[in-house]
Design an enzyme around this catalytic site. Structure first.
Site, mmCIF file in Angstrom:
data_model
loop_
_atom_site.group_PDB
_atom_site.id
_atom_site.type_symbol
_atom_site.label_atom_id
_atom_site.label_comp_id
_atom_site.label_asym_id
_atom_site.label_seq_id
_atom_site.Cartn_x
_atom_site.Cartn_y
_atom_site.Cartn_z
ATOM 1 C CG ASN A 112 -1.482 -1.317 1.545
ATOM 2 O OD1 ASN A 112 -2.196 -1.860 0.719
ATOM 3 N ND2 ASN A 112 -1.156 -1.876 2.693
ATOM 4 C CG HIS A 159 8.504 -8.155 -2.972
ATOM 5 N ND1 HIS A 159 8.727 -8.914 -4.096
ATOM 6 C CD2 HIS A 159 7.175 -7.864 -2.984
ATOM 7 C CE1 HIS A 159 7.596 -9.081 -4.750
ATOM 8 N NE2 HIS A 159 6.624 -8.451 -4.103
ATOM 9 C CD GLU A 160 5.400 -6.405 -0.058
ATOM 10 O OE1 GLU A 160 4.708 -5.741 -0.853
ATOM 11 O OE2 GLU A 160 5.453 -7.659 -0.102
HETATM 12 N N1 PHE Z 1 1.074 -7.603 -3.527
HETATM 13 C C1 PHE Z 1 1.621 -8.347 -2.440
HETATM 14 C C2 PHE Z 1 3.085 -8.572 -2.764
HETATM 15 O O1 PHE Z 1 3.482 -9.436 -3.436
HETATM 16 C C3 PHE Z 1 1.014 -9.665 -2.196
HETATM 17 C C4 PHE Z 1 -0.413 -9.653 -1.774
HETATM 18 C C5 PHE Z 1 -1.393 -9.950 -2.668
HETATM 19 C C6 PHE Z 1 -0.757 -9.370 -0.474
HETATM 20 C C7 PHE Z 1 -2.720 -9.970 -2.314
HETATM 21 C C8 PHE Z 1 -2.055 -9.389 -0.098
HETATM 22 C C9 PHE Z 1 -3.045 -9.707 -1.012
HETATM 23 O O2 PHE Z 1 3.905 -7.848 -2.457
HETATM 24 ZN ZN ZN Z 2 4.734 -8.148 -4.714
#
Ligand code: PHE
Ligand code: ZN
Length: 897
Positions: free
Chosen positions: A280, A312-313
């Protein structure tokens, strides 16, 4: 089967949205019994829509109680709109909106019950705090909205809650105001995110949290505030995440020229979370398992995972947030690319070759299995029923391999030019994988036309290669055939562009200069062949003696390689290959080949014998590891000494005989431990025990090799070693050593008499630490001994087990079904029945987790017909449940047809 799967979404049906939302103002009133959400949305007709002007507005929404709806200033009556289970429609916009419906505002008040939201999607409660999870389609459980990633809006969010219970109120962006509510027990904050974003990146948190705070100065000199929020008991476990975050921020500036863009970056840790973490905007939300790291309570593995996931995030801020996905078929655009970025980061921070080995081992056992099963799909799928089911190893890990191939094909400079162009061209846009590849081509001049098949075709390509030496002409020919097995919906495949990195070794182990037919001179000793045809031949000149080919170096493409190596060739490559990855791989291939033969012996009731060549291979590695001492990459030696995992052996079999696989692997572990006990003891003693704990790569490597040696020593059956292991368990000053010792005690025959006491002691020591208790659960659930299932059933009744907490479910049920192969696949079918019953119970609580949990059953094709039938029966039973979720139903329908 139930009809929960009626809805399929197709890529070819994509249309731009008829409307966009310029601004989104949200207002949350949080209470213990419900939450009231008010949304003020400014709509505008989308100039890029292309179709005839819509007179109907369709919003997504799920499990919402609508309390009030207004269009501009007009309160809409029930007759003005249509409410359905997953949507809200306003059919006659033109007659209702003030200025002919080109711009209008919608006000909407809904009521939800976060405390009863066990699916952990949308707004929910994790223990005592409120938090959100919106990707992929969770925002529609918060309010009615155009919940699709190509609608990007500026968000302003106000949160109101009781001050005592929820002193911290967070949302995306910057906090622009705060104050006391009319009710003096309540307070509020308002957050504004200046960057337009899709709804899946929205986040809100309210809780009684403390934070670890720091600062980061970006390359252009901007100051960024960094805050990691946790429950008070975890404040001492945040340092490693903070260090990792700062490293990641610097790395992304240096490697990709990407700077952070807000004044504040926040991370919140929550106990109840379906996945690892979520990117987010400005407010990442993490599963505690991916953020907390403290040497007393977390293992080295967890430290490395925290470093990788934090990175990663964070990297998503550019690859995902600033440039996002047009639709969910493009998921790998952000995930494949970001996994590639985080794996390169981890390689830079730790041992590059070990990171590669671990990534490939994971890909080959888990992604290859998916790719050859009923859920096989392309990196860019063309349809889905439930998008949550597509957060897969194919999208993530195979997607990362595809980006890695592009980066190798372009080389570092041109790849960087490609990513620069991609970010510049598409900043603030929602785009497709095609646009990513276009940017790569435009910046580099490299033609990726055929390469694009990697995105469209599912299944793992097979490379069958034969080598012929022509002594007279001094030539060596590689005849390469590529094919790809049929996968659901894709019977026939077109050839891939496969980058095949290779070298040739002469009998003395030297690399031969490589001159292809037609070339005036040799071009290096390590080359990438472009395999593009179904069948083709590469002819190397000036090869005097029969060479040993080192193929697919660094695992240059995610394919299955078939080449007729002799055991001696493999032993030779293990000691002579200049490519570290291929040295390791040769060892794995050798073990695999010998284990297959032993499995035949086991099935035929013949006595098993330890293969001489394997003993020799291990002796070489052990001797080298002792000699090399502290200078060596000890983590790599640990990888070289590890036998292929059972999950990999199962994947590699046509029909897997789990009992034979397990028995043979145990036999070899015992045999190798027995025949090399002195060398292993030397190795163990050459590595100093952990002094003051450090989490650097070198110390982690030392612990991993030392504990591997310890497990072999305990296996050899000598009492002294068992006692040493017990002492390590009792006296270790860090979780890595303590848990390694406990695992040895719990999983080895030698530990039979002591393990129960050790487990009890461990629980007593760590009962207050949920993540440690998870480890304790897993150790028991993966115990390969008979009777494990009864033990698992007991664990489900343990007071620390919570079915609503995904980490606990994964630690007990997930670990048993996914890792305890001999017990899960017990011939009686009891393991399958257990999963059937657990999955049905879970589906009513948390469909996403239930759907993931049944993955082992979808692999039924790998097993004998008796097991196949029992596995399918359980799948059908799960799918037939009244009220089965769309998530589970899709998996069942696709797996049993
Ligand atoms: N987008 C997140 C990630 O890979 C993974 C995720 C997907 C988390 C769906 C929660 C729900 O970094
Ligand atoms: Zn991701």
């Amino acid at each position: 089967m139930k009809d929960a799967t009626a809805r399929t979404t197709y890529l070819h049906d994509y249309r731009p949205p008829p409307f966009t939302i310029d601004s989104t103002e949200l207002d949350f009133d949080l209470y213990e019994t419900h939450a009231v959400v008010q949304a003020r949305l400014q709509f505008r007709r989308n100039p890029d829509f292309g179709g005839v002007d819509e007179d109907m507005l369709i919003l997504h929404g799920r499990e919402l109680v609508l309390e009030e709806l207004r269009l501009d200033d007009r309160v809409l009556e029930a007759a003005d709109y249509v409410l359905e289970e997953e949507s809200l429609r306003i059919p006659k916009l033109r007659s209702l909106a003030q200025d002919g419906s080109d711009r209008f505002t919608v006000y909407c008040r809904t009521r939800i019950e976060p405390q009863n939201n066990t699916a952990l999607e949308g707004l929910y409660k994790s223990r005592k705090m409120f938090c959100t999870q919106c990707e992929a389609e969770g925002f529609r459980r918060i309010t009615y909205y155009l919940d699709r990633p190509d609608v990007m809006s500026k968000f302003t969010t106000t949160v109101r809650a009781e001050r005592e219970k929820y002193p911290v109120l967070l949302s995306n962006g910057n906090c622009i105001a705060e104050g006391e509510c009319e009710d003096p027990a309540r307070h509020w904050t308002t957050w504004e995110d200046p960057f337009p974003k899709p709804s899946y990146l929205f986040a809100l948190v309210a809780g009684d949290l403390v934070s670890l705070d720091d600062r980061f100065t970006t390359s252009s000199g901007r100051e960024v505030q960094l805050r990691i929020f946790v429950e008070p008991r975890d404040l001492d476990k945040c340092d490693h995440a903070m260090v990792s975050l700062k490293k990641a921020m610097r790395w992304d500036e240096e490697k990709y020229g990407r700077e952070y863009d807000l004044d504040i970056f926040m991370i919140v840790a929550v106990d109840d979370f379906n996945m690892g973490a979520m990117e987010n905007k400005g407010l990442n939300i993490f599963n505690t398992s991916c953020i907390l790291a403290n040497s007393a309570t977390q293992t080295d593995w967890a430290f490395q995972r925290v470093e990788a996931v934090v990175a990663h995030e964070y990297f998503h801020n550019w690859s995902g947030n600033r440039v996002t996905c047009r639709d969910w078929f493009q998921l790998s655009l952000k995930e494949g690319f970001t996994v590639f970025r985080d794996s390169e980061f981890s390689a830079d921070m730790n041992s590059r070759s070990v990171k590669r080995v671990q990534d490939v081992a994971f890909l080959r056992s888990v992604q290859f299995a998916e790719d050859s099963g009923p859920m096989a799909h392309a990196v860019q799928p063309d349809s889905y029923m439930e998008i949550s089911n597509f957060y897969t190893v194919t999208i993530y890990e195979k997607g990362a391999e595809v980006v890695r191939m592009i980066s190798n094909l372009l080389g570092p400079e041109r790849f960087r030019a490609g990513t620069d162009l991609y970010f510049k061209r598409h900043d603030g846009q929602a785009v497709t994988i095609e646009e990513f590849v276009n940017a790569m081509e435009d910046a580099s001049g490299v033609d990726l036309k055929q390469f694009r098949n990697w995105y469209r075709q599912s299944g793992t390509p097979v490379l069958e290669i034969d080598g012929f030496h022509d002594a007279e002409r001094q030539r060596f020919e590689l005849r390469v055939r590529q094919s790809c097995p049929p996968t659901p919906g894709q019977e026939i495949k077109v050839p891939f562009h496969i980058p095949l990195r290779m070298g040739l070794l002469d009998p003395a182990g030297r690399e031969i200069p490589l001159r292809l037919q037609g070339e005036p001179a040799a071009v290096g000793k390590d080359r990438v062949l472009a395999v593009t045809q179904p069948v083709e031949t590469f002819v190397f000149e000036d090869v005097a003696e029969p060479p040993v080919a080192s193929l697919l170096r660094g695992f240059s493409a995610p394919v299955r390689l078939k080449y007729d190596y002799t055991p001696e060739d493999l032993l030779f490559l293990m000691s002579n290959d200049s490519d570290g990855f291929n040295r390791w791989n040769a060892g794995q291939e050798l073990a695999l080949m010998l284990m297959r033969e032993l499995q035949e012996d086991f099935r035929g009731g013949r006595k098993l014998a330890l293969p001489k060549i394997l003993r020799e291979a291990h002796r070489n590695i052990l001797a080298e590891a002792v000699d090399a001492g502290a200078e060596a990459d000890r983590a790599m030696f640990a990888e070289l000494l590890r036998l292929p995992a059972e999950s990999f052996l199962i994947e590699q079999a046509d029909i897997a005989d789990v009992e034979a696989i397990h028995a043979v692997r145990e036999f070899l572990l015992d045999g190798l431990a027995e025949s090399h006990r002195n060398l292993v003891a030397d190795l163990f003693e050459s590595i100093p025990a952990t002094g003051a704990y450090r989490a650097d790569a070198e110390s982690i490597a030392a612990r991993s090799l030392r504990n591997l040696a310890l497990s072999a020593l305990v296996r050899s059956g000598e009492k002294d070693w068992l006692e040493l292991c017990l002492r390590q368990f009792e006296q270790a000053n860090n979780m890595t050593d303590q848990l390694a010792a406990l695992q040895i005690l719990t999983h080895s025959r030698a530990g039979e008499g002591v393990y129960q006491a050790a487990l009890a002691q461990f629980h007593e020591q760590w009962r207050g630490e949920p993540l440690v208790v998870d480890q304790w659960f897993s150790l028991q659930a993966t115990r390969p001994h008979p009777g494990a299932l009864a033990q698992v059933r007991e664990l489900l009744r343990h007071p620390d087990f919570e079915i609503r907490n995904p980490n606990k479910v994964r630690a007990v049920i997930g670990a048993f079904c996914g890792q305890n192969h001999v017990n899960f696949h017990d011939a009686s079918g009891s393991g399958y029945e257990f999963l059937g019953e657990q999955a049905m119970q879970l589906d009513a609580i948390n469909p996403q987790i239930a759907a993931r949990l049944i993955t082992p059953l979808t692999r039924w094709r790998k097993f004998d017909s008796g097991r196949q039938q029992m596995m399918r029966e359980q799948l059908s039973r799960i799918g037939d449940r009244d009220g089965v979720s769309r998530d589970v139903s899709e998996i069942v329908v696709k797996s049993v047809g």
